[in-house]
Design a protein around this motif. Structure first.
Motif, PDB file in Angstrom:
ATOM      1  N   GLU A 168       0.829  -1.210   0.000  1.00  0.00           N
ATOM      2  CA  GLU A 168       0.000   0.000   0.000  1.00  0.00           C
ATOM      3  C   GLU A 168       0.864   1.262   0.000  1.00  0.00           C
ATOM      4  O   GLU A 168       0.537   2.252  -0.672  1.00  0.00           O
ATOM      5  CB  GLU A 168      -0.946  -0.003   1.195  1.00  0.00           C
ATOM      6  CG  GLU A 168      -2.013  -1.085   1.128  1.00  0.00           C
ATOM      7  CD  GLU A 168      -2.950  -0.937  -0.063  1.00  0.00           C
ATOM      8  OE1 GLU A 168      -3.199   0.201  -0.508  1.00  0.00           O
ATOM      9  OE2 GLU A 168      -3.429  -1.978  -0.556  1.00  0.00           O
ATOM     10  N   VAL A 169       1.955   1.254   0.742  1.00  0.00           N
ATOM     11  CA  VAL A 169       2.854   2.402   0.749  1.00  0.00           C
ATOM     12  C   VAL A 169       3.386   2.661  -0.659  1.00  0.00           C
ATOM     13  O   VAL A 169       3.403   3.810  -1.140  1.00  0.00           O
ATOM     14  CB  VAL A 169       4.023   2.178   1.738  1.00  0.00           C
ATOM     15  CG1 VAL A 169       5.144   3.203   1.520  1.00  0.00           C
ATOM     16  CG2 VAL A 169       3.523   2.255   3.171  1.00  0.00           C
ATOM     17  N   LEU A 170       3.799   1.616  -1.363  1.00  0.00           N
ATOM     18  CA  LEU A 170       4.295   1.771  -2.726  1.00  0.00           C
ATOM     19  C   LEU A 170       3.194   2.235  -3.664  1.00  0.00           C
ATOM     20  O   LEU A 170       3.417   3.080  -4.546  1.00  0.00           O
ATOM     21  CB  LEU A 170       4.891   0.452  -3.222  1.00  0.00           C
ATOM     22  CG  LEU A 170       6.080  -0.102  -2.431  1.00  0.00           C
ATOM     23  CD1 LEU A 170       6.530  -1.434  -3.020  1.00  0.00           C
ATOM     24  CD2 LEU A 170       7.237   0.886  -2.403  1.00  0.00           C
ATOM     25  N   ARG A 171       1.992   1.708  -3.474  1.00  0.00           N
ATOM     26  CA  ARG A 171       0.871   2.059  -4.358  1.00  0.00           C
ATOM     27  C   ARG A 171       0.492   3.520  -4.219  1.00  0.00           C
ATOM     28  O   ARG A 171       0.249   4.209  -5.222  1.00  0.00           O
ATOM     29  CB  ARG A 171      -0.319   1.147  -4.049  1.00  0.00           C
ATOM     30  CG  ARG A 171      -1.448   1.238  -5.067  1.00  0.00           C
ATOM     31  CD  ARG A 171      -2.410   0.082  -4.884  1.00  0.00           C
ATOM     32  NE  ARG A 171      -3.228   0.221  -3.691  1.00  0.00           N
ATOM     33  CZ  ARG A 171      -4.436   0.811  -3.673  1.00  0.00           C
ATOM     34  NH1 ARG A 171      -4.936   1.320  -4.785  1.00  0.00           N
ATOM     35  NH2 ARG A 171      -5.134   0.871  -2.567  1.00  0.00           N
ATOM     36  N   TRP A 172       0.428   4.006  -2.996  1.00  0.00           N
ATOM     37  CA  TRP A 172      -0.037   5.375  -2.774  1.00  0.00           C
ATOM     38  C   TRP A 172       1.042   6.423  -3.018  1.00  0.00           C
ATOM     39  O   TRP A 172       0.743   7.540  -3.429  1.00  0.00           O
ATOM     40  CB  TRP A 172      -0.626   5.508  -1.370  1.00  0.00           C
ATOM     41  CG  TRP A 172      -1.941   4.813  -1.292  1.00  0.00           C
ATOM     42  CD1 TRP A 172      -2.174   3.524  -0.899  1.00  0.00           C
ATOM     43  CD2 TRP A 172      -3.217   5.343  -1.664  1.00  0.00           C
ATOM     44  NE1 TRP A 172      -3.503   3.219  -1.009  1.00  0.00           N
ATOM     45  CE2 TRP A 172      -4.175   4.311  -1.464  1.00  0.00           C
ATOM     46  CE3 TRP A 172      -3.650   6.570  -2.139  1.00  0.00           C
ATOM     47  CZ2 TRP A 172      -5.529   4.495  -1.740  1.00  0.00           C
ATOM     48  CZ3 TRP A 172      -5.002   6.748  -2.400  1.00  0.00           C
ATOM     49  CH2 TRP A 172      -5.918   5.726  -2.212  1.00  0.00           C
ATOM     50  N   THR A 173       2.283   6.077  -2.758  1.00  0.00           N
ATOM     51  CA  THR A 173       3.362   7.036  -3.018  1.00  0.00           C
ATOM     52  C   THR A 173       3.805   7.001  -4.474  1.00  0.00           C
ATOM     53  O   THR A 173       4.359   7.989  -4.971  1.00  0.00           O
ATOM     54  CB  THR A 173       4.592   6.740  -2.149  1.00  0.00           C
ATOM     55  OG1 THR A 173       5.109   5.436  -2.452  1.00  0.00           O
ATOM     56  CG2 THR A 173       4.252   6.825  -0.667  1.00  0.00           C
ATOM     57  N   GLY A 174       3.589   5.853  -5.139  1.00  0.00           N
ATOM     58  CA  GLY A 174       4.079   5.701  -6.501  1.00  0.00           C
ATOM     59  C   GLY A 174       5.568   5.440  -6.575  1.00  0.00           C
ATOM     60  O   GLY A 174       6.157   5.470  -7.664  1.00  0.00           O
ATOM     61  N   GLU A 175       6.183   5.146  -5.444  1.00  0.00           N
ATOM     62  CA  GLU A 175       7.618   4.912  -5.401  1.00  0.00           C
ATOM     63  C   GLU A 175       7.951   3.470  -5.781  1.00  0.00           C
ATOM     64  O   GLU A 175       7.207   2.549  -5.440  1.00  0.00           O
ATOM     65  CB  GLU A 175       8.166   5.178  -3.997  1.00  0.00           C
ATOM     66  CG  GLU A 175       8.077   6.635  -3.566  1.00  0.00           C
ATOM     67  CD  GLU A 175       9.018   7.516  -4.354  1.00  0.00           C
ATOM     68  OE1 GLU A 175      10.212   7.567  -4.025  1.00  0.00           O
ATOM     69  OE2 GLU A 175       8.549   8.160  -5.320  1.00  0.00           O
TER      70      GLU A 175
END
Length: 332
Positions: A168-175
């Motif tokens: 989820e962190v990767l999905r929302w930050t786009g990182e």
């Protein structure tokens, strides 16, 4: 480069100066305003909690265990250990068939000085349920139970619960994955290091997303700001005063993040020396400047002088100085 600082005054003298890095971005990650180093790489700490809680809703665990907006607000929160917080954390554990000893978060003195003083006077033994992160951890245990994963070690890197949070962190930050570093938070769960700008991007998207899980968590935080923090705490007071215009979440070591749904913007800041006294006046300065520039009404946020210019007192309660924001954002 624009400069935003928080000055500590005492008896009319500026005693200390605390630099702040700020990123204000839109949902594409484009900088709208900044100060200091908007690319500052640091741990997100508790400001990541809404995204750590996202899979609790997306995967169906919240629905399965009857977690409504109050429980979800606590899962996103860093609470003050008030009776309502402790009772709700215990209720969440019961609902998913877990017990307090399964909470991996250790106990600590309440973030609310009033609650800490009351506990000390009463001789209360502080247990993990009192941790400001017990709502987050109860949610993580519920996610593990929902999927049939081993609850032991749910807080550690590599456990499926933490892998879902990272997703989820990767999905929302786009990182990309290699742009995010993992660490251990104070509550023993995994925490995430990334740029302040990436944090702000996630909050910009969180504030405007039409996804069911994001909307549910956002509305829970706005409906129950007292469960996201507690009586007299900045997150609670800012969201209550802004009346839906701001979704705010503090993190340790001088991190503060906010979504401005009406403008489609996200805010993230880092007080460079980690002084947590300074992050609320820094956030309020940023909100004021962005609000004035974009014509956003922020309700009674401007009246929160106890957070924008907190008074410093002696041990006898006499005022002796204050914190105050100086400098300005650069608008791009």
């Amino acid at each position: 480069m624009s400069t935003l600082t928080i000055e500590t005054t005492r008896s009319g003298l500026v005693e200390s100066v605390h630099a702040v890095s700020v990123a204000v971005v839109d949902s594409e990650g484009a900088l709208v305003a900044s100060a200091g180093d908007p690319q500052r790489f640091t741990f997100w700490r508790s400001a990541a909690k809404p995204f750590q809680a996202m899979s609790l809703v997306r995967d169906g665990a919240a629905e399965r265990y009857g977690f409504g907006s109050r429980e979800l607000a606590l899962a996103c929160g860093s609470h003050s250990s008030e009776p309502m917080h402790r009772a709700l954390a215990a209720s969440m554990l019961r609902a998913c068939g877990c017990e307090e000893h399964q909470l991996a978060c250790g106990p600590h003195p309440p973030l609310s000085q009033a609650v800490a003083d009351e506990a000390l006077r009463a001789g209360v033994v502080i247990t993990p349920r009192w941790s400001n992160c017990s709502g987050k951890h109860a949610g993580m245990l519920a996610l593990a139970r929902h999927h049939g994963w081993n609850t032991a070690g749910y807080e550690r890197a590599g456990h499926p619960v933490q892998e879902r949070a990272l997703d989820e962190v990767l999905r929302w930050t786009g990182e990309p994955r290699d742009a995010v570093r993992l660490g251990v938070d104070g509550c023993t769960a995994v925490c995430f290091a990334l740029s302040v700008r990436a944090m702000a991007t996630a909050y910009a998207r969180f504030g405007t997303s039409t996804e069911a899980a994001a909307r549910t968590l956002r509305e829970a935080m706005l409906a129950h700001p007292e469960l996201v923090a507690g009586t007299g705490r900045p997150c609670t007071d800012v969201m209550s005063a802004a009346r839906g215009a701001v979704v705010a979440k503090v993190g340790a070591e001088g991190i503060y993040c906010a979504a401005l749904p009406g403008l489609g913007l996200g805010v993230a800041l880092k007080v460079e020396d980690g002084d947590m006294r300074c992050s609320p006046p820094a956030l309020l300065s940023v909100l004021r400047q962005v609000g004035e520039r974009r014509g956003l009404g922020l309700g009674g946020v401007a009246d929160l002088r106890q957070h924008s210019e907190p008074v410093l007192r002696t041990t006898r309660g006499e005022p002796v100085g204050a914190l105050r924001a100086t400098g300005a954002l650069r608008f791009h």
